[in-house]
Design an enzyme around this catalytic site. Sequence first.
Site, mmCIF file in Angstrom:
data_model
loop_
_atom_site.group_PDB
_atom_site.id
_atom_site.type_symbol
_atom_site.label_atom_id
_atom_site.label_comp_id
_atom_site.label_asym_id
_atom_site.label_seq_id
_atom_site.Cartn_x
_atom_site.Cartn_y
_atom_site.Cartn_z
ATOM 1 N N ASP A 233 0.850 -1.188 0.000
ATOM 2 C CA ASP A 233 0.000 0.000 0.000
ATOM 3 C C ASP A 233 0.885 1.237 0.000
ATOM 4 O O ASP A 233 2.038 1.191 0.465
ATOM 5 C CB ASP A 233 -0.921 0.012 1.227
ATOM 6 C CG ASP A 233 -1.949 1.141 1.150
ATOM 7 O OD1 ASP A 233 -2.721 1.170 0.176
ATOM 8 O OD2 ASP A 233 -1.966 2.003 2.047
ATOM 9 N N GLU B 274 0.797 5.776 0.471
ATOM 10 C CA GLU B 274 0.108 7.038 0.719
ATOM 11 C C GLU B 274 0.790 8.092 -0.132
ATOM 12 O O GLU B 274 1.997 7.996 -0.422
ATOM 13 C CB GLU B 274 0.145 7.429 2.199
ATOM 14 C CG GLU B 274 -0.505 6.420 3.136
ATOM 15 C CD GLU B 274 -1.982 6.192 2.884
ATOM 16 O OE1 GLU B 274 -2.630 7.068 2.277
ATOM 17 O OE2 GLU B 274 -2.492 5.128 3.278
ATOM 18 N N HIS C 122 -4.665 10.670 5.615
ATOM 19 C CA HIS C 122 -3.590 9.880 6.227
ATOM 20 C C HIS C 122 -2.879 10.569 7.390
ATOM 21 O O HIS C 122 -2.122 9.924 8.123
ATOM 22 C CB HIS C 122 -2.562 9.437 5.184
ATOM 23 C CG HIS C 122 -2.057 10.533 4.285
ATOM 24 N ND1 HIS C 122 -1.429 11.668 4.746
ATOM 25 C CD2 HIS C 122 -2.075 10.634 2.922
ATOM 26 C CE1 HIS C 122 -1.063 12.429 3.713
ATOM 27 N NE2 HIS C 122 -1.467 11.822 2.600
ATOM 28 N N HIS D 159 -5.623 6.454 7.428
ATOM 29 C CA HIS D 159 -4.936 5.548 6.519
ATOM 30 C C HIS D 159 -3.442 5.571 6.820
ATOM 31 O O HIS D 159 -2.872 6.617 7.111
ATOM 32 C CB HIS D 159 -5.160 5.969 5.065
ATOM 33 C CG HIS D 159 -6.544 5.737 4.582
ATOM 34 N ND1 HIS D 159 -6.820 5.294 3.310
ATOM 35 C CD2 HIS D 159 -7.745 5.879 5.193
ATOM 36 C CE1 HIS D 159 -8.136 5.174 3.155
ATOM 37 N NE2 HIS D 159 -8.703 5.538 4.297
ATOM 38 N N ASP E 182 -2.368 -0.555 6.611
ATOM 39 C CA ASP E 182 -3.323 -0.988 5.584
ATOM 40 C C ASP E 182 -2.835 -2.234 4.856
ATOM 41 O O ASP E 182 -3.630 -3.096 4.472
ATOM 42 C CB ASP E 182 -3.578 0.149 4.588
ATOM 43 C CG ASP E 182 -4.485 1.225 5.158
ATOM 44 O OD1 ASP E 182 -4.890 1.095 6.331
ATOM 45 O OD2 ASP E 182 -4.778 2.198 4.444
#
Length: 239
Positions: free
Chosen positions: A7, A9, A57, A154, A159
Amino acid sequence: MRQIVLDTETTGLDPKSGHRIIEIGCVELINRKLTGRHYHQYINPEREVDDGAIEVHGITNEFLVDKPVFSQVVDEFMTFCDGAELVIHNAPFDVGFIDAELKRLGSPRWQSVAAHCGVLDTLALAREKHPGQKNNLDALCKRYFVDNSQRDLHGALLDAEILADVYLMMTGGQTDLALAGTDTSGDDDADNETQEAGSIRRLSAQRAPLSVVRASAEELQAHEEFLAELEKAGGKHFW
């Protein structure tokens, strides 16, 4: 089979508009078991983070000032992923950002994600399995009883860890998420009691036999009377 659940960001939604990666989180699966190996890195994007992205986030510009830029971490990151199948929720988003970073570097070693890894999109998989339903990560956690109570904001590594649990539950065949090769119970016989779902699970010979409860004469008579009444009423049965 080696898989990397990944994942990211980012500073915003579109790498074509110059948005950059600010966090990468990965966890490793081998033969559908977590190994305990992971990769996690915050990255200085060399630009401002959008306010809307910070709300998602919580990663601020001030926090990222002293973090390495992507060119400083690319070798370690791509080496960790090289040759694996990447498991990503909404893969085109993350892959698009990674490819944009690689293209920006122009490295002869790392051209694109597709050149080094396979990709499995769990969002596409979820939509196939659950058409017409919500299939974001929170909805899948609820559907597959995966604990996401720590997910207030997040975060790439958190995640990725949650997605690993969801992926294993969604694809079946794995209900024990213990680390591969690790007996977390402290019991030398744990492997005899807990196995990957779908394999043969043999009970210990020392277990007490199951008791058999038989119907009494009164219960059998009541059952016969019920079937007789059912036949009179024109009903069919298979008893």
